[in-house]
Scaffold this motif. Structure first.
Motif, PDB file in Angstrom:
ATOM      1  N   THR A 148      55.544  48.375  48.150  1.00  0.00           N
ATOM      2  CA  THR A 148      55.994  48.546  49.522  1.00  0.00           C
ATOM      3  C   THR A 148      56.889  47.396  49.980  1.00  0.00           C
ATOM      4  OG1 THR A 148      53.902  47.583  50.150  1.00  0.00           O
ATOM      5  CG2 THR A 148      54.090  49.956  50.344  1.00  0.00           C
ATOM      6  N   TYR A 167      56.561  52.818  47.505  1.00  0.00           N
ATOM      7  CA  TYR A 167      55.397  53.364  48.193  1.00  0.00           C
ATOM      8  C   TYR A 167      54.078  52.946  47.565  1.00  0.00           C
ATOM      9  CZ  TYR A 167      58.747  56.275  50.576  1.00  0.00           C
ATOM     10  OH  TYR A 167      59.788  56.713  51.333  1.00  0.00           O
ATOM     11  N   TYR A 168      54.122  52.048  46.587  1.00  0.00           N
ATOM     12  CA  TYR A 168      52.908  51.747  45.844  1.00  0.00           C
ATOM     13  C   TYR A 168      52.265  50.458  46.352  1.00  0.00           C
ATOM     14  CZ  TYR A 168      49.702  51.067  42.008  1.00  0.00           C
ATOM     15  OH  TYR A 168      48.568  50.891  41.275  1.00  0.00           O
ATOM     16  N   MET A 169      50.933  50.427  46.287  1.00  0.00           N
ATOM     17  CA  MET A 169      50.220  49.183  46.620  1.00  0.00           C
ATOM     18  C   MET A 169      49.151  48.959  45.581  1.00  0.00           C
ATOM     19  SD  MET A 169      49.468  49.661  50.585  1.00  0.00           S
ATOM     20  CE  MET A 169      49.553  48.158  51.489  1.00  0.00           C
ATOM     21  N   ASN A 170      48.901  47.687  45.261  1.00  0.00           N
ATOM     22  CA  ASN A 170      47.794  47.397  44.363  1.00  0.00           C
ATOM     23  C   ASN A 170      46.473  47.682  45.065  1.00  0.00           C
ATOM     24  OD1 ASN A 170      49.176  46.594  42.087  1.00  0.00           O
ATOM     25  ND2 ASN A 170      49.447  44.513  42.890  1.00  0.00           N
ATOM     26  N   ASN A 171      45.514  48.113  44.279  1.00  0.00           N
ATOM     27  CA  ASN A 171      44.201  48.427  44.829  1.00  0.00           C
ATOM     28  C   ASN A 171      43.348  47.168  44.850  1.00  0.00           C
ATOM     29  OD1 ASN A 171      41.523  49.251  45.156  1.00  0.00           O
ATOM     30  ND2 ASN A 171      42.034  51.287  44.439  1.00  0.00           N
ATOM     31  N   GLY A 172      43.131  46.636  46.061  1.00  0.00           N
ATOM     32  CA  GLY A 172      42.414  45.367  46.170  1.00  0.00           C
ATOM     33  C   GLY A 172      40.971  45.442  45.699  1.00  0.00           C
ATOM     34  N   MET A 173      40.388  46.633  45.782  1.00  0.00           N
ATOM     35  CA  MET A 173      38.979  46.752  45.419  1.00  0.00           C
ATOM     36  C   MET A 173      38.787  46.582  43.918  1.00  0.00           C
ATOM     37  SD  MET A 173      36.451  49.518  46.960  1.00  0.00           S
ATOM     38  CE  MET A 173      34.755  49.631  46.512  1.00  0.00           C
ATOM     39  N   MET A 211      37.569  43.303  42.811  1.00  0.00           N
ATOM     40  CA  MET A 211      36.220  42.876  43.206  1.00  0.00           C
ATOM     41  C   MET A 211      35.193  43.353  42.182  1.00  0.00           C
ATOM     42  SD  MET A 211      36.097  43.815  47.180  1.00  0.00           S
ATOM     43  CE  MET A 211      37.479  43.564  48.243  1.00  0.00           C
ATOM     44  N   MET A 214      33.836  47.095  42.211  1.00  0.00           N
ATOM     45  CA  MET A 214      34.565  48.170  41.534  1.00  0.00           C
ATOM     46  C   MET A 214      34.317  48.111  40.033  1.00  0.00           C
ATOM     47  SD  MET A 214      36.249  50.583  42.735  1.00  0.00           S
ATOM     48  CE  MET A 214      37.097  51.978  42.037  1.00  0.00           C
ATOM     49  N   TRP A 225      48.966  59.413  50.057  1.00  0.00           N
ATOM     50  CA  TRP A 225      48.429  59.300  48.688  1.00  0.00           C
ATOM     51  C   TRP A 225      47.232  58.364  48.659  1.00  0.00           C
ATOM     52  CZ3 TRP A 225      48.201  54.711  45.999  1.00  0.00           C
ATOM     53  CH2 TRP A 225      48.991  53.657  46.457  1.00  0.00           C
ATOM     54  N   ILE A 267      31.359  50.120  39.305  1.00  0.00           N
ATOM     55  CA  ILE A 267      31.623  51.559  39.339  1.00  0.00           C
ATOM     56  C   ILE A 267      32.374  51.981  38.077  1.00  0.00           C
ATOM     57  CG2 ILE A 267      32.884  53.345  40.576  1.00  0.00           C
ATOM     58  CD1 ILE A 267      32.196  51.802  43.149  1.00  0.00           C
ATOM     59  N   PHE A 292      38.497  48.053  51.698  1.00  0.00           N
ATOM     60  CA  PHE A 292      38.451  47.008  50.685  1.00  0.00           C
ATOM     61  C   PHE A 292      39.613  47.101  49.703  1.00  0.00           C
ATOM     62  CE2 PHE A 292      33.952  47.072  51.972  1.00  0.00           C
ATOM     63  CZ  PHE A 292      33.880  45.763  52.374  1.00  0.00           C
ATOM     64  N   SER A 293      40.178  48.318  49.532  1.00  0.00           N
ATOM     65  CA  SER A 293      41.247  48.463  48.550  1.00  0.00           C
ATOM     66  C   SER A 293      42.604  48.099  49.126  1.00  0.00           C
ATOM     67  CB  SER A 293      41.301  49.896  48.043  1.00  0.00           C
ATOM     68  OG  SER A 293      40.153  50.206  47.335  1.00  0.00           O
ATOM     69  N   TYR A 294      42.841  48.529  50.337  1.00  0.00           N
ATOM     70  CA  TYR A 294      44.162  48.311  50.930  1.00  0.00           C
ATOM     71  C   TYR A 294      43.982  47.625  52.276  1.00  0.00           C
ATOM     72  CZ  TYR A 294      45.101  51.662  47.309  1.00  0.00           C
ATOM     73  OH  TYR A 294      45.150  52.290  46.097  1.00  0.00           O
TER      74      TYR A 294
END
Lengths: 212, 387
Positions: free
Chosen positions: A174, A179-185, A188, A191, B149, A194, B186-188
């Motif tokens: 972004t 349009y892409y963002m890294n997944n902050g979770m 951690m 995740m 998305w 999971i 938590f992800s974004y």
């Protein structure tokens, strides 16, 4: 002691990689698997360190297993593991300092890794050195495989990199108009747990037949 | 009604085991029971007859959510025109919000129901109807600029990991819609942190949300307080809901209409709802007296109207699946949610909004509360019997 590469020995080496995997089947060593897998490089280094330490502590204990008094065997096993951990930790500090800083206490905490004590108690105390070596390498690599899978997904989705190289093009982000963002979770430990659950899920679905 | 019934009867053979559309059997059954009263009766044992089944319960909740949804759409437009400093009529504002919000509703339902149908088909079960409500709540608790998305990923994550792996509708420990929000949170975090919900900027990009650098941002009242700034929104505004915030959470009036519908139809428990507000008010009063940071000094009645407190208390805390089920437990559960929510708001400047985390935390403790209440009752009666 049979032949070096007999079928039984092959089995000893192969089982922990898949059917008897220490992480996905025996659910051992989960703590460090969550802590060090946020990137692939520390995950690989951690996996290799555990492999080396498991293999050699297995061999050493197996060699002296007949002279160890049963009542103090845990202490002796711990001394051997601690010595090996110290050696590996110093080697890491000497040659891959940045990774050893990232791994921080978790290299030292290999001493408390259940996989090590489990293999020493369950295998090395009652088998010869060569079988114990194979068993140690197999278990270490079984652990390393899971670490690498989890580390791969986490680094790719959490940072967009693999081994520090940018995989997802910068123009997707972004900040640069994409349009892409890294997944902050993904970065951690929650995740990681999971993801580990997903790995176990997939592994058990594949091996459903063998289980029965 | 009979036309619908005839149509279903006509197409039913296609979905029988030999029919060509057998693969979509669960979808057919789902739609049939959604439209018509199910024909099946229990084959053994006693069954209690009631005019209301779980699909009808879900319908009541969806109806109760409509005022918040409609007002949310209007507010999105209102905040947009306020931010760019233009005058606009009611329909222009509402239309703008409709175009911005509707795709989120569609995405949330499409992803969630898609996963539900797939799982039902795969496990040869009937479709479970629980997602009707979650799918409506999810768009209401995300900021308006959340890209679609990301919303789709979060919905899929929540449906799979908070619901299906626990055994589907009625088995989940955590509220599915809140897990969606927690995943986003938590992800974004830049999208969701709650201190700055973006007001929709100068254009709507339906596929990806608004992520252009020129998008106008507006701080939410709680965000301002967390940054030790005076709150710019008036109390009246926060009651009517003309403040920046997540889509459905801003208007106390719209949520109150929903609450009345829920209480009148008996779907939600007034005990839970009431005690959430009591818990929040008491803790807010305590903080007013004891502490001097900006969030702590918000008067208790404003605490209850700001942020997601009302929405959480009415629609999430009362979720019959994840909340405490014993009558006494409902009071404890509600009080603790209210207390935790205000405590998180005040004590942790990193999370300006505490309602989500408070409800999720208490979801985990609800079975324990129930256990203690039931066990306490057993002990009391044992003692009485021993006398």
């Amino acid at each position: 002691m049979g032949k070096l590469f007999s079928k039984e020995n092959g089995e000893v080496f192969m089982r922990p990689l898949n059917l008897d995997n220490p992480v996905t089947v025996q659910i051992l060593g989960i703590c460090s698997a969550l802590a060090v897998t946020s990137q692939l490089k520390p995950a690989v280094v951690m996996g290799l360190s555990v492999t080396v330490i498991t293999a050699f502590s297995n061999v050493i204990i197996s060699l002296i297993r007949k002279t160890i008094p049963m009542r103090i065997r845990i202490i002796i096993q711990l001394v051997v593991v601690a010595a090996l951990v110290t050696i590996v930790s110093n080697i890491l500090k000497a040659y891959v300092y940045d990774v050893s800083v990232q791994l921080s206490v978790y290299v030292g905490l290999i001493i408390t890794n259940c996989i090590l004590m489990g293999r020493l108690e369950a295998f090395a105390m009652s088998n010869g050195p060569w079988e114990s070596f194979l068993d140690g390498v197999g278990n270490g690599l079984g652990y390393a495989i899971v670490l690498v899978i989890v580390g791969f997904v986490r680094e790719l989705l959490g940072f967009g990199t693999i081994f520090g190289f940018q995989i997802i093009p910068q123009s997707f982000y972004t900040e640069n108009g994409g349009y892409y963002m890294n997944n902050g979770m993904m970065t951690m430990p929650a995740m990681a747990l999971i993801l580990l659950g997903c790995v176990i899920w997939v592994h058990r679905s594949i091996n459903k037949e063998e289980k029965k | 009604m009979s036309a619908i019934k005839k149509y279903f009867d006509k197409i039913r053979p296609n979905f029988e085991p030999e029919g060509k559309l057998h693969a979509f059997r669960s979808f057919f059954e789902g739609m049939e029971t959604f439209m018509l009263v199910p024909n099946a009766t229990s084959k053994s044992g006693v069954s209690v007859h009631d005019a209301i089944d779980s699909k009808r319960i879900m319908s009541f909740v969806v109806i109760a959510l409509i005022p918040a949804l409609l007002f949310g759409m209007y507010n999105v437009g209102y905040q947009h025109y306020l931010a760019i400093g233009e005058e606009a009529g009611f329909w222009a504002m509402f239309g703008y919000g409709l175009i911005a919000v509707l795709p989120k509703v569609v995405v949330s339902y499409a992803v969630g129901l898609g996963i539900e149908f797939t799982v039902a088909q795969w496990k040869h079960e009937e479709i479970q109807e629980g997602f009707l409500v979650s799918g409506m709540i999810i768009p209401l608790i995300v900021p308006v600029n959340c890209p679609l998305w990301i919303l789709a990923i979060a919905t899929a994550f929540a449906v799979i990991f908070a619901k299906e792996i626990f055994g589907g509708t009625g088995m989940n420990i955590f509220n599915v819609a809140l897990v969606t929000r927690a995943f986003l949170f938590f992800s974004y975090p830049s999208m969701m942190s709650g201190d700055k919900v973006w007001v929709n900027g100068d254009y709507i990009d339906c596929i990806n949300g608004v992520v252009n650098v020129d998008a106008v941002t507006a701080a939410t009242p709680l965000g301002e307080a967390a940054a030790n700034q005076p709150i710019s929104a008036s109390f009246i505004d926060s009651v009517t809901g003309l403040i920046p915030g997540c889509i459905g959470e801003t208007s106390v009036i719209a949520i109150a209409i929903g609450a009345i519908i829920l209480l009148w139809s008996g779907v939600a428990s007034w005990k839970t709802m009431f005690s959430v507000f009591v818990g929040g008010a008491v803790v807010a009063l305590l903080f007013n007296a004891a502490s001097d940071n900006a969030v702590a000094q918000i008067p208790w009645y404003e605490h209850l109207t700001l942020g997601g407190f009302c929405f959480g208390a009415v629609f999430m805390a009362t979720d019959p699946v994840t909340s405490a089920r014993t009558e006494c437990g409902k009071y404890i559960y509600g009080l603790l949610i209210g207390a935790m929510a205000i405590t998180i708001r005040v004590m942790n400047p990193g999370y300006p909004e505490g309602m989500m985390l408070a409800i999720l935390l208490m979801n985990a403790f609800a079975p324990l509360i129930d256990y203690c209440v039931v066990q306490g009752n057993i002990n009391k009666r044992l003692k009485r019997a021993a006398k």
